[in-house]
Design an enzyme around this catalytic site. Structure first.
Site, PDB file in Angstrom:
ATOM      1  N   LYS A 125      -6.753 -12.046   3.749  1.00  0.00           N
ATOM      2  CA  LYS A 125      -5.764 -11.116   3.174  1.00  0.00           C
ATOM      3  C   LYS A 125      -6.449 -10.140   2.218  1.00  0.00           C
ATOM      4  O   LYS A 125      -6.934 -10.523   1.155  1.00  0.00           O
ATOM      5  CB  LYS A 125      -4.707 -11.927   2.408  1.00  0.00           C
ATOM      6  CG  LYS A 125      -3.637 -11.084   1.761  1.00  0.00           C
ATOM      7  CD  LYS A 125      -2.668 -10.581   2.771  1.00  0.00           C
ATOM      8  CE  LYS A 125      -1.876  -9.396   2.269  1.00  0.00           C
ATOM      9  NZ  LYS A 125      -1.343  -8.562   3.317  1.00  0.00           N
TER      10      LYS A 125
ATOM     11  N   ASN B 100       0.824  -1.220   0.000  1.00  0.00           N
ATOM     12  CA  ASN B 100       0.000   0.000   0.000  1.00  0.00           C
ATOM     13  C   ASN B 100       0.850   1.260   0.000  1.00  0.00           C
ATOM     14  O   ASN B 100       0.386   2.314  -0.436  1.00  0.00           O
ATOM     15  CB  ASN B 100      -0.923   0.014   1.223  1.00  0.00           C
ATOM     16  CG  ASN B 100      -2.198  -0.778   0.966  1.00  0.00           C
ATOM     17  OD1 ASN B 100      -2.875  -0.564  -0.034  1.00  0.00           O
ATOM     18  ND2 ASN B 100      -2.505  -1.703   1.852  1.00  0.00           N
TER      19      ASN B 100
HETATM   20  N1  ADP Z   1      -2.799   0.284  15.469  1.00  0.00           N
HETATM   21  C1  ADP Z   1      -2.441   0.799  14.306  1.00  0.00           C
HETATM   22  N2  ADP Z   1      -1.400   1.672  14.223  1.00  0.00           N
HETATM   23  C2  ADP Z   1      -1.037   2.203  13.041  1.00  0.00           C
HETATM   24  N3  ADP Z   1      -1.641   1.917  11.850  1.00  0.00           N
HETATM   25  C3  ADP Z   1      -2.675   1.058  11.859  1.00  0.00           C
HETATM   26  C4  ADP Z   1      -3.122   0.477  13.087  1.00  0.00           C
HETATM   27  N4  ADP Z   1      -4.165  -0.315  12.793  1.00  0.00           N
HETATM   28  C5  ADP Z   1      -4.378  -0.254  11.487  1.00  0.00           C
HETATM   29  N5  ADP Z   1      -3.489   0.578  10.898  1.00  0.00           N
HETATM   30  C6  ADP Z   1      -3.474   0.817   9.442  1.00  0.00           C
HETATM   31  O1  ADP Z   1      -2.795  -0.294   8.882  1.00  0.00           O
HETATM   32  C7  ADP Z   1      -1.996   0.177   7.789  1.00  0.00           C
HETATM   33  C8  ADP Z   1      -0.913  -0.848   7.494  1.00  0.00           C
HETATM   34  O2  ADP Z   1      -1.506  -1.973   6.885  1.00  0.00           O
HETATM   35  P1  ADP Z   1      -1.487  -2.164   5.293  1.00  0.00           P
HETATM   36  O3  ADP Z   1      -1.722  -0.860   4.583  1.00  0.00           O
HETATM   37  O4  ADP Z   1      -2.399  -3.283   4.987  1.00  0.00           O
HETATM   38  O5  ADP Z   1       0.016  -2.629   5.123  1.00  0.00           O
HETATM   39  P2  ADP Z   1       1.058  -2.540   3.925  1.00  0.00           P
HETATM   40  O6  ADP Z   1       1.740  -1.203   4.046  1.00  0.00           O
HETATM   41  O7  ADP Z   1       1.978  -3.679   4.241  1.00  0.00           O
HETATM   42  O8  ADP Z   1       0.326  -2.715   2.629  1.00  0.00           O
HETATM   43  C9  ADP Z   1      -1.510   1.536   8.242  1.00  0.00           C
HETATM   44  O9  ADP Z   1      -1.120   2.347   7.170  1.00  0.00           O
HETATM   45  C10 ADP Z   1      -2.756   2.081   8.967  1.00  0.00           C
HETATM   46  O10 ADP Z   1      -3.605   2.719   8.027  1.00  0.00           O
HETATM   47  N1   CP Z   2       1.510  -9.879   0.356  1.00  0.00           N
HETATM   48  C1   CP Z   2       1.373  -8.860   1.234  1.00  0.00           C
HETATM   49  O1   CP Z   2       1.401  -9.045   2.450  1.00  0.00           O
HETATM   50  O2   CP Z   2       1.183  -7.611   0.681  1.00  0.00           O
HETATM   51  P1   CP Z   2       0.939  -6.220   1.431  1.00  0.00           P
HETATM   52  O3   CP Z   2       2.106  -5.966   2.304  1.00  0.00           O
HETATM   53  O4   CP Z   2       0.849  -5.230   0.317  1.00  0.00           O
HETATM   54  O5   CP Z   2      -0.343  -6.322   2.197  1.00  0.00           O
END
Ligand code: ADP
Ligand code: CP
Length: 316
Positions: A131, A12
């Site tokens: 996921k 993300n």
């Molecule tokens: N307790 C928390 N502290 C900080 N961020 C959190 C929390 N719970 C949920 N989030 C959200 O989760 C996001 C990270 O998960 P995600 O975007 O799925 O991960 P990735 O960066 O690996 O794709 C953060 O950017 C924030 O928006």
């Molecule tokens: N595969 C996987 O965990 O992807 P993200 O970090 O983008 O959620």
């Protein structure tokens, strides 16, 4: 050799416009992260890079479904959509780092390893998809899509909207771990287990076969960190610090927490599954094996974070 740091780039964190980004937009986001990784390499750290693919694998799957719906083209299985993102994002990180090193006169070579990661076909997560992949939708949009595709499952994702979920089995082993170790020991900056790795199951005669799923890259990164004896695990994502009471008026950003405090926050449900919880669980698993410290932060804070001036630090 310098101490090994493994940096996981969140899928993300490479997306700015919920599915409307171009490949060039993503490359620009990758280049920004590459600057921060090059800072670490320049400061003397030995770095391994992993990355997510949650948004990108969902976009690829949707493209394939739409091409099937409107043009009758054969669908691309989810496992191959994941493999495609590993190559596509790996290529961008590899090129961005190679160029950044060349511009700074850093004498480091970069290589991406197409990585298969073994999972169990009996993993209970195959029956309970968690996921989130692809774009964020409103509740109304998700309900509309469910009418057309009753088998799709949506979840609310950390206050950002509704997303489709797919099975996410736990990683057991990294098939190409010896190749990864050899490249690290030869001085390469290695990019591996992209998108959590390509999920494969091993059969009785020791052959591998792909299986439709998306492995959480935080768990795969933690496993890789163990297997290559990394000292520090850094998970970059969309927030500069992990919070308790995230999104609530009493939200509090955490600077330094112990393993015990972190476990207590897990019990108090401060971290949602599918977003922050896997990062925390992967961090705890890394620290309970051989890891020394974990940092969770956004890509732009990497350099400050490694010097303890930014990010959330989880320590033993
Ligand atoms: N307790 C928390 N502290 C900080 N961020 C959190 C929390 N719970 C949920 N989030 C959200 O989760 C996001 C990270 O998960 P995600 O975007 O799925 O991960 P990735 O960066 O690996 O794709 C953060 O950017 C924030 O928006
Ligand atoms: N595969 C996987 O965990 O992807 P993200 O970090 O983008 O959620």
């Amino acid at each position: 050799m310098e101490k090994l740091v493994i940096v996981a780039i969140g899928g993300n964190s490479l997306v700015r416009d919920n599915g409307r980004d171009t490949i060039q937009d993503q490359y620009e986001a990758v280049c920004e992260t590459a600057v921060n990784i090059a800072d670490m390499v320049e400061a003397g750290y030995n770095v391994v890079v992993t990355h997510g693919n949650g948004p990108q694998v969902g976009f690829g799957l949707r493209r394939s479904e739409i091409a099937n719906e409107i043009a009758g083209m054969p669908e691309v299985p989810l496992v191959n959509c994941g493999a495609d993102t590993q190559g596509g994002i790996g290529y961008q990180i590899q090129q961005a780092l190679t160029n950044e090193f060349a511009q700074r006169g850093i004498n480091k070579k970069v290589a991406t390893v197409i990585t298969q990661v073994e999972v169990s076909k009996d993993d209970p997560n195959f029956k309970n998809p968690t996921k989130p992949v692809g774009a964020f939708y409103t509740l109304e949009q998700s309900e509309e899509m469910k009418k057309e595709h009753p088998d799709w499952i949506f979840i609310e994702d950390s206050g950002r909207g509704y997303r489709r979920v797919v099975p996410s089995p736990k990683p057991i082993d990294i098939v190409e771990k010896d190749a990864i170790k050899t490249l690290i020991n030869s001085g390469f900056v290695v990019i591996a287990v992209g998108g959590g790795g390509i999920p494969v199951v091993k059969s009785d005669n020791n052959t591998y076969q792909g299986i439709d799923a998306v492995i959480d890259k935080d768990f795969a990164t933690s496993l890789l960190a163990d297997q290559v004896n990394a000292e520090t695990l850094i998970i970059t994502t969309g927030v500069s610090r992990v919070c308790i009471n995230f999104g609530k008026p009493n939200q509090l950003a955490l600077e330094k927490i112990s393993v015990e405090e972190t476990k207590q926050y897990v019990l108090e449900n401060h971290f949602p599954p599918g977003s922050m919880l896997p990062k925390i669980e992967a961090s705890l698993s890394f620290l309970e094996n051989n890891g020394t410290r974990v940092i969770i932060t956004n890509p732009e804070s990497l350099k400050d974070a490694i010097n303890e001036n930014a990010g959330t630090h989880i320590v033993k």
